[in-house]
Design a protein around this motif. Structure first.
Motif, mmCIF file in Angstrom:
data_model
loop_
_atom_site.group_PDB
_atom_site.id
_atom_site.type_symbol
_atom_site.label_atom_id
_atom_site.label_comp_id
_atom_site.label_asym_id
_atom_site.label_seq_id
_atom_site.Cartn_x
_atom_site.Cartn_y
_atom_site.Cartn_z
ATOM 1 N N UNK A 169 -45.651 -92.074 22.939
ATOM 2 C CA UNK A 169 -47.046 -92.911 22.280
ATOM 3 C C UNK A 169 -46.426 -94.423 22.283
ATOM 4 N N UNK A 170 -45.404 -94.650 21.948
ATOM 5 C CA UNK A 170 -44.851 -96.205 21.989
ATOM 6 C C UNK A 170 -44.908 -96.852 23.421
ATOM 7 N N UNK A 171 -44.330 -95.972 24.391
ATOM 8 C CA UNK A 171 -44.399 -96.537 25.858
ATOM 9 C C UNK A 171 -45.795 -96.580 26.244
ATOM 10 N N UNK A 172 -46.700 -95.544 26.004
ATOM 11 C CA UNK A 172 -48.172 -95.406 26.412
ATOM 12 C C UNK A 172 -48.769 -96.846 25.990
ATOM 13 N N UNK A 173 -48.626 -97.070 24.661
ATOM 14 C CA UNK A 173 -49.290 -98.336 23.930
ATOM 15 C C UNK A 173 -48.714 -99.471 24.517
ATOM 16 N N UNK A 174 -47.500 -99.563 24.845
ATOM 17 C CA UNK A 174 -46.879 -100.906 25.312
ATOM 18 C C UNK A 174 -47.376 -101.239 26.650
ATOM 19 N N UNK A 175 -47.686 -100.032 27.560
ATOM 20 C CA UNK A 175 -48.114 -100.337 29.022
ATOM 21 C C UNK A 175 -49.600 -100.674 28.683
ATOM 22 N N UNK A 176 -50.378 -100.563 27.484
ATOM 23 C CA UNK A 176 -51.869 -100.814 27.373
ATOM 24 C C UNK A 176 -52.126 -102.293 26.880
ATOM 25 N N UNK A 177 -50.956 -102.864 26.644
ATOM 26 C CA UNK A 177 -51.040 -104.333 25.898
ATOM 27 C C UNK A 177 -51.721 -105.252 26.952
ATOM 28 N N UNK A 178 -51.477 -104.963 28.226
ATOM 29 C CA UNK A 178 -51.998 -106.041 29.141
ATOM 30 C C UNK A 178 -53.452 -106.038 29.075
ATOM 31 N N UNK A 179 -54.009 -104.595 29.320
ATOM 32 C CA UNK A 179 -55.392 -104.600 29.562
ATOM 33 C C UNK A 179 -56.109 -104.532 28.004
ATOM 34 N N UNK B 52 -44.403 -84.864 34.978
ATOM 35 C CA UNK B 52 -45.372 -85.400 35.929
ATOM 36 C C UNK B 52 -46.612 -86.029 34.972
ATOM 37 N N UNK B 53 -46.771 -85.336 33.781
ATOM 38 C CA UNK B 53 -47.768 -85.940 33.028
ATOM 39 C C UNK B 53 -47.351 -87.424 32.472
ATOM 40 N N UNK B 54 -45.884 -87.624 32.205
ATOM 41 C CA UNK B 54 -45.550 -88.888 31.952
ATOM 42 C C UNK B 54 -45.586 -89.685 33.172
ATOM 43 N N UNK B 55 -45.308 -89.313 33.966
ATOM 44 C CA UNK B 55 -44.960 -90.214 35.355
ATOM 45 C C UNK B 55 -46.440 -90.498 36.065
ATOM 46 N N UNK B 56 -47.383 -89.695 35.987
ATOM 47 C CA UNK B 56 -48.547 -89.761 36.605
ATOM 48 C C UNK B 56 -49.890 -90.441 35.760
ATOM 49 N N UNK B 57 -49.891 -89.372 34.567
ATOM 50 C CA UNK B 57 -51.265 -89.659 33.872
ATOM 51 C C UNK B 57 -51.140 -90.770 32.756
ATOM 52 N N UNK B 58 -49.896 -90.942 32.262
ATOM 53 C CA UNK B 58 -49.971 -92.261 31.219
ATOM 54 C C UNK B 58 -50.108 -93.304 31.853
ATOM 55 N N UNK C 18 -56.154 -87.433 24.514
ATOM 56 C CA UNK C 18 -55.194 -87.272 25.747
ATOM 57 C C UNK C 18 -54.993 -85.605 25.334
ATOM 58 N N UNK C 19 -55.462 -84.744 26.673
ATOM 59 C CA UNK C 19 -55.177 -83.334 26.560
ATOM 60 C C UNK C 19 -55.265 -82.654 28.081
ATOM 61 N N UNK C 20 -54.504 -81.631 27.784
ATOM 62 C CA UNK C 20 -54.614 -80.603 29.158
ATOM 63 C C UNK C 20 -55.965 -80.955 29.711
ATOM 64 N N UNK C 21 -56.130 -80.818 31.055
ATOM 65 C CA UNK C 21 -57.458 -80.857 31.826
ATOM 66 C C UNK C 21 -57.388 -81.815 33.133
ATOM 67 N N UNK C 22 -56.799 -82.949 33.122
ATOM 68 C CA UNK C 22 -56.402 -83.734 31.867
ATOM 69 C C UNK C 22 -57.538 -84.548 31.445
#
Lengths: 297, 345
Positions: free
Chosen positions: B271-281, B231-237, B327-331
């Motif tokens: 980390x790699x997939x999260x940073x790739x997601x951010x390239x657009x913005x 869920x963290x990867x599916x939603x939060x990232x 990025x930490x629990x809480x979230x």
């Protein structure tokens, strides 16, 4: 911009949950202030004892979730977001949090800071070996441009003795599979007497260093260690005879980290927080540690 | 009370990593049933440091604080505040400390003045960066001149519990096998014209507060962490691009202004997939700093452990502008942009 008390609230329901108690107090407080919950920039939980001995996430995050404060900014509105964290410093936690809130407001980083607290035995049950009563307290601080009101100065101090007098911990190895339900609390004999002496020393030093004459103080909020303690402290600090030292031990017992917030609420309810009054905070606890602050109503 | 200043800077850094090294292969071999996936391949973590039998959160923090003071121009008695920020609060072995505050005992042992402030902050893996944000505000407002943010994370006890309790191939305790022990400390003071914290913001997406819990185990002695990683990867990232895009709008900076990025050290793949997601913005980020292959996820100390590691290797230097992704629990999510100057290490 300095921090002023905008609203206060308490919650005395005994659900066995520090999260529920603090969240209920928080919602009542925001209701009393008439503030849109989404406007809270920072939520600081200063409660120490929580159900199940939860270590992660912060209890503040779980309170924020329960209060539904800006639960998902990235999908709602990134301009309205809340940062939540726990500030763990026992009896002095509230005044540490007030110090932070004041700095956040002075630097423009926050306009509304909600300080919450509640302590429960980790089992959620009332236990004779647990010295504190459960009372949720909430204080909403907001930035004010009126320089004649608000917090400051503050002073923090720890004793050099190295003997904390009071200890509490979870001995996880010894607790077996009961680690979520247990806590060990030890108090040295004469602990309250030591605290009283330390409160007097700290309070006197604060008044002297800040050039505050004792007869300028109208209200005293201090730790609710035992019945009569606030009055004795007021006397030993040389505060004037009609200074109101709030003493609610007979009603609450010792609500520990909620003491400052709950006392503020009681003062507000009784109509004593009137403009121009000088309120002295003196909180003392394990360490020994003390926190003193002046609040100009 | 001192004078308000425009900003704060990192004056010195101290990191302590225990000597004992434990490989992911060793951990997997200790599991009663082998996982269905290759843990090392999935996370990129091949080793982590492991506490000595006498180590706990207190001793790890103490060692890091002493290194930080050794590297500093300042002495403990010069510092106005000590902020302890670990999730784990173990002292005297596996005793989870409630009172007195961990910072109080450390303050006394390190030689801080009696009238220096001290308090503990807990905010999961965002603890140290929350402490950095708080100290930045205290310094800028003039409440203090300087101070130390400190953490000692004795976190491998959650790995030991996971080794005993994992039964399910998608068990909530798998993330507990990624962590490593450490201590980290940073001394901060008023910024100079050439360096300092240029931006820092954190917020809590509390809708997801119950996706990761750390608490004592209800089956064995010790502590456990339960993570709903999918869920963290599916939603939060998925929320990172909007978050970084919003910050970029606030501070006017994007990837082109950054020399190095230090993400929270969860897993290489994430980390790699999260940073790739951010390239657009946010744009394509430069050097991504990774030390989790050797140290694992050191929880609240992760950014400073990596900064120390890259600084010592000369890969991050004075004058560099680093982006720390939180990025930490809480979230809890957030970022810090720090222009580094001369820093004692």
């Amino acid at each position: 911009m300095n921090a002023i008390v905008k609203a206060t609230a308490v919650c005395d329901l005994h659900s066995g949950s520090a999260i529920d108690s603090a969240a209920s107090a928080g919602l009542k407080c925001l209701g009393a202030a008439g503030l849109d919950p989404a406007e809270v920039n920072v939520l600081i939980n200063v409660g120490v004892y929580r159900e199940n001995n939860i270590m992660e996430p912060s209890i503040a995050a779980l309170i924020q979730q329960k209060m539904e404060l800006n639960p998902d900014p990235a999908r709602q509105d990134m301009h309205r977001r809340t940062l939540s964290y726990d500030l763990v410093s026992g009896a002095t936690g509230f005044l540490n949090a007030a110090r932070l809130a004041d700095s956040l407001m002075q630097t423009g980083a926050a306009k509304s800071v909600l300080i919450l607290s509640a302590d429960v035995h980790p089992s959620g049950e009332a236990r004779p070996d647990f010295p504190f009563s459960t009372l949720g307290a909430a204080v909403l601080l907001q930035a004010s441009e009126n320089a004649t009101q608000g917090f400051g100065p503050f002073a923090f101090r720890t004793s050099a003795s190295g003997n904390p007098g009071y200890r509490s911990y979870g001995a996880l190895q010894d607790f077996g599979s009961e680690g979520r339900r247990l806590a060990i609390v030890t108090q040295d004999p004469g602990w309250v007497d030591r605290l009283e002496t330390f409160a007097v020393t700290s309070g006197r030093a604060f008044l002297q260093q800040q050039n505050i004459a004792p007869d300028q103080i109208d209200l005293l909020v201090t730790s609710q260690l035992q019945a009569g303690f606030p009055g004795r402290l007021a006397q030993q600090l040389g505060l004037k005879d009609d200074c109101h030292a709030i003493d609610r031990f007979a009603i609450w017992g010792d609500p520990h980290t909620s003491s400052p917030g709950a006392c503020l609420h009681a003062l507000q309810q009784s109509g004593r927080l009137t403009s121009g009054k000088n309120l002295l905070f003196v909180s003392v606890g394990s360490g020994l540690s003390s926190a003193c602050a002046l609040y100009r109503v | 009370m001192s004078t308000p200043v425009p900003g704060s800077r990192f004056e010195s850094l101290g990191v302590y990593l225990p000597e004992k090294v434990v490989s992911t292969a060793e951990l997997v071999a200790r599991m009663p049933t082998a996982p269905l996936f290759d843990l090392e391949k999935l996370t990129g973590i091949s080793h982590r440091r492991w506490r000595d039998e006498n180590d706990d959160s207190h001793t790890l923090a103490l060692a890091a604080a002493q290194r930080c003071l050794d590297a500093s121009r300042l002495k403990a008695a010069d510092l106005d505040v000590l902020i302890f920020t670990a999730i784990t609060r173990f002292r005297d072995g596996l005793c989870f400390c409630a009172e007195p505050a961990m910072s109080l005992t450390l303050k006394q042992e390190l030689g801080f003045r009696d009238d220096a402030m001290n308090f503990d902050i807990t905010n999961a893996c965002a603890g140290m960066m929350t402490g950095v944000q708080i100290l930045d505000a205290l310094i800028r407002s003039g409440a203090v001149r300087n101070g130390m943010v400190l953490s000692g994370e004795c976190i491998t006890p959650i790995s030991e519990t996971a080794l005993l309790e994992i039964r399910d191939p998608i068990d909530a305790q798998f993330a507990s096998l990624t962590v490593g022990d450490s201590g980290a400390a940073v001394i901060m003071e008023a910024a100079t014209a050439d360096d300092g914290i240029e931006f820092i913001d954190l917020f809590t997406s509390a809708r997801f507060a119950d996706l990761c819990y750390g608490m004592p185990s209800d089956r064995n002695p010790g502590v456990a962490m339960y993570t709903r990683a999918m869920e963290i990867h599916g939603e939060v990232i998925q929320r990172l691009p909007d978050t970084l895009g919003f910050y970029s709008m606030l501070n006017g900076m994007n990837a082109s202004h950054i020399d190095a990025v230090i993400p929270h050290q969860t897993s290489k793949r994430a980390i790699k997939s999260a940073l790739e997601l951010c390239e657009g913005s946010f744009g394509k980020l430069p050097e991504t700093c990774i030390a989790l292959d050797r140290y694992g996820n050191t929880s609240s100390t992760s950014h400073l452990v990596v900064l120390d590691d890259y600084w010592r290797q000369g890969k991050i230097r004075p004058g560099d502008r680093v982006l720390l992704l939180i990025l930490a629990s809480g979230i809890v999510m957030g970022e810090a942009i720090i222009k580094l100057g001369q820093m004692g290490v």
